[in-house]
Design a protein around this motif. Structure first.
Motif, PDB file in Angstrom:
ATOM      1  N   THR A 192       0.834  -1.202   0.000  1.00  0.00           N
ATOM      2  CA  THR A 192       0.000   0.000   0.000  1.00  0.00           C
ATOM      3  C   THR A 192       0.866   1.248   0.000  1.00  0.00           C
ATOM      4  OG1 THR A 192      -0.156  -0.005   2.404  1.00  0.00           O
ATOM      5  CG2 THR A 192      -1.948  -1.066   1.192  1.00  0.00           C
ATOM      6  N   GLN A 193       2.075   1.112   0.556  1.00  0.00           N
ATOM      7  CA  GLN A 193       2.968   2.264   0.645  1.00  0.00           C
ATOM      8  C   GLN A 193       4.405   1.769   0.780  1.00  0.00           C
ATOM      9  OE1 GLN A 193       2.639   4.672   4.253  1.00  0.00           O
ATOM     10  NE2 GLN A 193       2.657   6.505   2.971  1.00  0.00           N
ATOM     11  N   ILE A 194       5.341   2.511   0.169  1.00  0.00           N
ATOM     12  CA  ILE A 194       6.756   2.234   0.346  1.00  0.00           C
ATOM     13  C   ILE A 194       7.404   3.505   0.876  1.00  0.00           C
ATOM     14  CG2 ILE A 194       8.942   1.574  -0.735  1.00  0.00           C
ATOM     15  CD1 ILE A 194       7.293   0.140  -2.918  1.00  0.00           C
ATOM     16  N   GLN A 195       8.077   3.376   2.012  1.00  0.00           N
ATOM     17  CA  GLN A 195       8.791   4.491   2.623  1.00  0.00           C
ATOM     18  C   GLN A 195      10.280   4.159   2.587  1.00  0.00           C
ATOM     19  OE1 GLN A 195       7.100   4.797   6.563  1.00  0.00           O
ATOM     20  NE2 GLN A 195       5.031   4.692   5.749  1.00  0.00           N
ATOM     21  N   LEU A 196      11.113   5.203   2.655  1.00  0.00           N
ATOM     22  CA  LEU A 196      12.551   5.012   2.573  1.00  0.00           C
ATOM     23  C   LEU A 196      13.242   5.557   3.816  1.00  0.00           C
ATOM     24  CD1 LEU A 196      15.117   4.232   0.970  1.00  0.00           C
ATOM     25  CD2 LEU A 196      14.994   6.501  -0.110  1.00  0.00           C
ATOM     26  N   ALA A 197      14.062   4.709   4.435  1.00  0.00           N
ATOM     27  CA  ALA A 197      14.879   5.122   5.582  1.00  0.00           C
ATOM     28  C   ALA A 197      16.349   4.915   5.215  1.00  0.00           C
ATOM     29  CB  ALA A 197      14.532   4.278   6.816  1.00  0.00           C
ATOM     30  N   VAL A 198      17.157   5.957   5.436  1.00  0.00           N
ATOM     31  CA  VAL A 198      18.592   5.864   5.162  1.00  0.00           C
ATOM     32  C   VAL A 198      19.368   6.408   6.356  1.00  0.00           C
ATOM     33  CG1 VAL A 198      18.338   6.009   2.661  1.00  0.00           C
ATOM     34  CG2 VAL A 198      18.702   8.102   3.965  1.00  0.00           C
ATOM     35  N   LEU A 199      20.537   5.827   6.580  1.00  0.00           N
ATOM     36  CA  LEU A 199      21.387   6.324   7.651  1.00  0.00           C
ATOM     37  C   LEU A 199      22.004   7.664   7.252  1.00  0.00           C
ATOM     38  CD1 LEU A 199      22.599   5.868  10.448  1.00  0.00           C
ATOM     39  CD2 LEU A 199      24.445   4.580   9.354  1.00  0.00           C
ATOM     40  N   VAL A 200      22.465   7.774   5.988  1.00  0.00           N
ATOM     41  CA  VAL A 200      23.106   8.997   5.506  1.00  0.00           C
ATOM     42  C   VAL A 200      22.521   9.394   4.151  1.00  0.00           C
ATOM     43  CG1 VAL A 200      25.294  10.048   4.778  1.00  0.00           C
ATOM     44  CG2 VAL A 200      25.270   8.432   6.693  1.00  0.00           C
ATOM     45  N   ASP A 201      22.132  10.663   4.043  1.00  0.00           N
ATOM     46  CA  ASP A 201      21.720  11.230   2.755  1.00  0.00           C
ATOM     47  C   ASP A 201      22.809  12.204   2.348  1.00  0.00           C
ATOM     48  OD1 ASP A 201      20.653  12.501   0.557  1.00  0.00           O
ATOM     49  OD2 ASP A 201      18.738  13.003   1.513  1.00  0.00           O
ATOM     50  N   ARG A 202      23.522  11.892   1.279  1.00  0.00           N
ATOM     51  CA  ARG A 202      24.652  12.725   0.872  1.00  0.00           C
ATOM     52  C   ARG A 202      24.358  13.632  -0.309  1.00  0.00           C
ATOM     53  NH1 ARG A 202      29.417   9.637  -2.194  1.00  0.00           N
ATOM     54  NH2 ARG A 202      29.763  11.811  -2.676  1.00  0.00           N
ATOM     55  N   GLY A 203      23.112  13.614  -0.813  1.00  0.00           N
ATOM     56  CA  GLY A 203      22.759  14.498  -1.913  1.00  0.00           C
ATOM     57  C   GLY A 203      23.178  13.951  -3.258  1.00  0.00           C
ATOM     58  N   HIS A 204      23.203  14.821  -4.262  1.00  0.00           N
ATOM     59  CA  HIS A 204      23.601  14.502  -5.642  1.00  0.00           C
ATOM     60  C   HIS A 204      22.615  13.575  -6.345  1.00  0.00           C
ATOM     61  CE1 HIS A 204      27.437  16.428  -4.904  1.00  0.00           C
ATOM     62  NE2 HIS A 204      27.567  15.705  -3.814  1.00  0.00           N
ATOM     63  N   ARG A 205      21.328  13.770  -6.099  1.00  0.00           N
ATOM     64  CA  ARG A 205      20.318  12.910  -6.698  1.00  0.00           C
ATOM     65  C   ARG A 205      20.273  13.060  -8.214  1.00  0.00           C
ATOM     66  NH1 ARG A 205      20.178  11.922  -2.524  1.00  0.00           N
ATOM     67  NH2 ARG A 205      18.456  12.747  -1.367  1.00  0.00           N
ATOM     68  N   GLU A 206      20.133  11.944  -8.895  1.00  0.00           N
ATOM     69  CA  GLU A 206      19.932  11.916 -10.338  1.00  0.00           C
ATOM     70  C   GLU A 206      18.490  11.561 -10.669  1.00  0.00           C
ATOM     71  OE1 GLU A 206      22.805   9.138 -11.876  1.00  0.00           O
ATOM     72  OE2 GLU A 206      24.499  10.372 -11.229  1.00  0.00           O
ATOM     73  N   LEU A 207      17.763  11.067  -9.691  1.00  0.00           N
ATOM     74  CA  LEU A 207      16.364  10.673  -9.854  1.00  0.00           C
ATOM     75  C   LEU A 207      15.531  11.360  -8.779  1.00  0.00           C
ATOM     76  CD1 LEU A 207      16.985   6.854 -10.376  1.00  0.00           C
ATOM     77  CD2 LEU A 207      16.482   8.531 -12.142  1.00  0.00           C
ATOM     78  N   PRO A 208      14.236  11.558  -9.024  1.00  0.00           N
ATOM     79  CA  PRO A 208      13.386  12.254  -8.049  1.00  0.00           C
ATOM     80  C   PRO A 208      12.994  11.355  -6.872  1.00  0.00           C
ATOM     81  CG  PRO A 208      12.083  11.627  -9.948  1.00  0.00           C
ATOM     82  CD  PRO A 208      13.520  11.252 -10.258  1.00  0.00           C
TER      83      PRO A 208
END
Length: 184
Positions: free
Chosen positions: A128-144
């Motif tokens: 029904t839903q997918i959520q995202l958890a990350v330890l570190v977000d370092r930026g530089h996204r190529e995708l939304p």
């Protein structure tokens, strides 16, 4: 390319605190643990997923199912790689259809790993839903793609590498930024 340690971002205690905070945020956002499952992306995401489930168990007294996801065959750079892809297989011993899935990874960078993980999950079931958890977000996204839960946001250059070391794989918990060694 030889890398040297530039700086330490998180020590063992900071990782513990970040995961505890994320676990509380997951329970709060989902109004408890009903229909909640946690799936770690191989390799370090698996260990972080298990730690999150342990924390939720400790303060909610509820067991949250944990699975592992191997995205090897879903990577968009598979044809560009010179070494043979090694598939370890996903281990999701429960149905994810109609569940709230928290996908866990160590570092969010371009978003391509998460894109591959989303494709893999949809092949397994229809949550029904997918959520995202990350330890570190370092930026530089190529995708939304953006995380729902973040341990630490760290601005980095593209030449730096964020290395997550966990006791389960490297016998120590720490997150460091590595940079190319200068050649004099």
């Amino acid at each position: 390319m030889e890398l040297t340690e530039k700086t330490q971002l998180l020590d063992a205690e900071a990782i513990r605190r970040a995961l505890t905070r994320i676990a509380h945020e997951i329970v709060e956002k989902n109004k408890g643990t009903e229909d909640l499952v946690i799936i770690g992306i191989k390799t370090r995401g698996i260990h972080l997923a298990k730690r999150l489930a342990e924390r939720i168990q400790a303060f909610e007294d509820q067991t949250v199912p944990v699975g592992t996801l191997d995205i090897t065959l879903y990577r968009d750079d598979l044809k560009q790689r010179t070494e043979e892809a090694v598939v370890h297989g996903s281990e999701i011993p429960f149905d994810i259809t109609d569940k709230k899935v928290v996908l866990v990874d160590d570092v969010l960078f371009t978003g391509r790993t998460v894109r591959a993980a989303l494709d893999a999950l949809i092949d397994i079931g229809r949550p029904t839903q997918i959520q995202l958890a990350v330890l570190v977000d370092r930026g530089h996204r190529e995708l939304p793609i953006r995380p729902d839960y973040v341990g630490k946001n760290v601005p980095t250059s593209r030449d730096e590498v964020v290395a997550v070391n966990l006791a389960e794989t490297e016998q120590v918990d720490k997150v460091i930024i590595m940079e190319k060694a200068s050649t004099l």
